[in-house]
Design a protein around this motif. Structure first.
Motif, PDB file in Angstrom:
ATOM      1  N   GLU A  37       0.838  -1.205   0.000  1.00 11.02           N
ATOM      2  CA  GLU A  37       0.000   0.000   0.000  1.00 11.02           C
ATOM      3  C   GLU A  37       0.872   1.254   0.000  1.00 11.02           C
ATOM      4  O   GLU A  37       0.604   2.200  -0.731  1.00 11.02           O
ATOM      5  N   ASP A  41       0.776   3.161  -3.653  1.00  9.90           N
ATOM      6  CA  ASP A  41      -0.332   4.088  -3.436  1.00  9.90           C
ATOM      7  C   ASP A  41      -0.469   5.089  -4.588  1.00  9.90           C
ATOM      8  O   ASP A  41      -1.577   5.446  -4.975  1.00  9.90           O
ATOM      9  N   LYS A  44      -2.820   4.116  -7.571  1.00 15.42           N
ATOM     10  CA  LYS A  44      -4.260   3.947  -7.405  1.00 15.42           C
ATOM     11  C   LYS A  44      -5.002   5.083  -8.100  1.00 15.42           C
ATOM     12  O   LYS A  44      -4.561   6.228  -8.058  1.00 15.42           O
ATOM     13  N   ARG A  45      -6.133   4.740  -8.712  1.00 18.59           N
ATOM     14  CA  ARG A  45      -6.941   5.758  -9.390  1.00 18.59           C
ATOM     15  C   ARG A  45      -7.784   6.550  -8.394  1.00 18.59           C
ATOM     16  O   ARG A  45      -8.104   7.711  -8.633  1.00 18.59           O
ATOM     17  N   ASP A  46      -8.169   5.912  -7.289  1.00 22.91           N
ATOM     18  CA  ASP A  46      -8.951   6.606  -6.271  1.00 22.91           C
ATOM     19  C   ASP A  46      -8.655   5.990  -4.905  1.00 22.91           C
ATOM     20  O   ASP A  46      -8.014   4.952  -4.801  1.00 22.91           O
ATOM     21  N   GLU A  47      -9.130   6.644  -3.868  1.00 24.81           N
ATOM     22  CA  GLU A  47      -8.826   6.237  -2.495  1.00 24.81           C
ATOM     23  C   GLU A  47      -9.437   4.886  -2.106  1.00 24.81           C
ATOM     24  O   GLU A  47      -8.927   4.203  -1.230  1.00 24.81           O
ATOM     25  N   GLN A  48     -10.542   4.505  -2.747  1.00 25.91           N
ATOM     26  CA  GLN A  48     -11.203   3.247  -2.406  1.00 25.91           C
ATOM     27  C   GLN A  48     -10.450   2.029  -2.953  1.00 25.91           C
ATOM     28  O   GLN A  48     -10.593   0.921  -2.442  1.00 25.91           O
ATOM     29  N   GLU A  49      -9.669   2.229  -3.985  1.00 28.45           N
ATOM     30  CA  GLU A  49      -8.951   1.116  -4.603  1.00 28.45           C
ATOM     31  C   GLU A  49      -7.911   0.551  -3.636  1.00 28.45           C
ATOM     32  O   GLU A  49      -7.233   1.297  -2.930  1.00 28.45           O
ATOM     33  N   LYS A  50      -7.820  -0.760  -3.604  1.00 21.02           N
ATOM     34  CA  LYS A  50      -6.830  -1.429  -2.761  1.00 21.02           C
ATOM     35  C   LYS A  50      -5.720  -1.980  -3.650  1.00 21.02           C
ATOM     36  O   LYS A  50      -5.982  -2.559  -4.699  1.00 21.02           O
TER      37      LYS A  50
END
Length: 192
Positions: A37, A41, A44-50
């Protein structure tokens, strides 16, 4: 399309887990997830993506994408393999990733193969590929600008970005298909 040039200069498309990022001690799953992560980080395209989850790691283990762990801990070799899986799964099916890494896992477990040198080459080649992609993208943006001169000037920025998106998607498909053909070659050699 100047803002697109700036955009490509600013985005971080290539982020790799270097050997220096990987601790010399074995990690528990939560520590592995946190490491990934932190490192990926920016991708990631958005904050919700893991980036990585327990379910993903468990599925990789069940699918035998990497050799079994010991005492619920992941070794440096496991982390290198998981990093490769993370990158490969963006372009290939999980089954193709398994086929690609099968022989490598076998070499690690049966021949005590030193993965670090191969992994360093992998990371360096990824960096080299990123530099090549930047050059190709600059040329592609120039080509798009040339081709778009014949298009209506109304909505010109959108039309140029549309042509760029479709061209990048086509390039991605060509590279993915080439990678799949290489996986098929690996699979055919395993069958013989």
């Amino acid at each position: 399309m100047e803002n697109v040039h700036d955009f490509f200069k600013q985005i971080q498309l290539n982020s790799q887990l270097s050997l220096d990022d990987i601790p010399d001690l074995d990690l528990y799953m939560d520590q592995v997830i946190q490491l990934f992560e932190n490192k990926f980080d920016v991708l990631k395209r958005d904050e919700q993506e893991k980036v990585l989850t327990k379910t993903m790691i468990n599925n990789y283990a069940k699918g035998k994408l990497f050799y079994p762990i010991e005492n619920k801990k992941y070794s440096k070799n496991h982390l290198m393999l998981i990093a490769m899986i993370y990158q490969l799964k963006g372009a290939l099916s999980i089954n193709d990733v398994k086929t690609t890494l099968h022989q490598l896992n076998k070499m690690i477990t049966e021949e005590n193969f030193a993965l670090a040198n191969l992994y360093e080459s992998y990371v360096q080649l990824a960096e080299d590929s990123m530099q090549q992609m930047k050059l190709e993208t600059e040329q592609l943006m120039h080509d798009v600008e040339e081709h778009s001169k014949s298009l209506p000037s109304q909505n010109a920025d959108y039309l140029q970005e549309l042509l760029l998106v479709t061209s990048l998607a086509n390039m991605s498909n060509y590279y993915r298909r080439a990678a799949e053909k290489m996986v098929d070659r690996i699979a055919n050699k395993m069958d013989t």
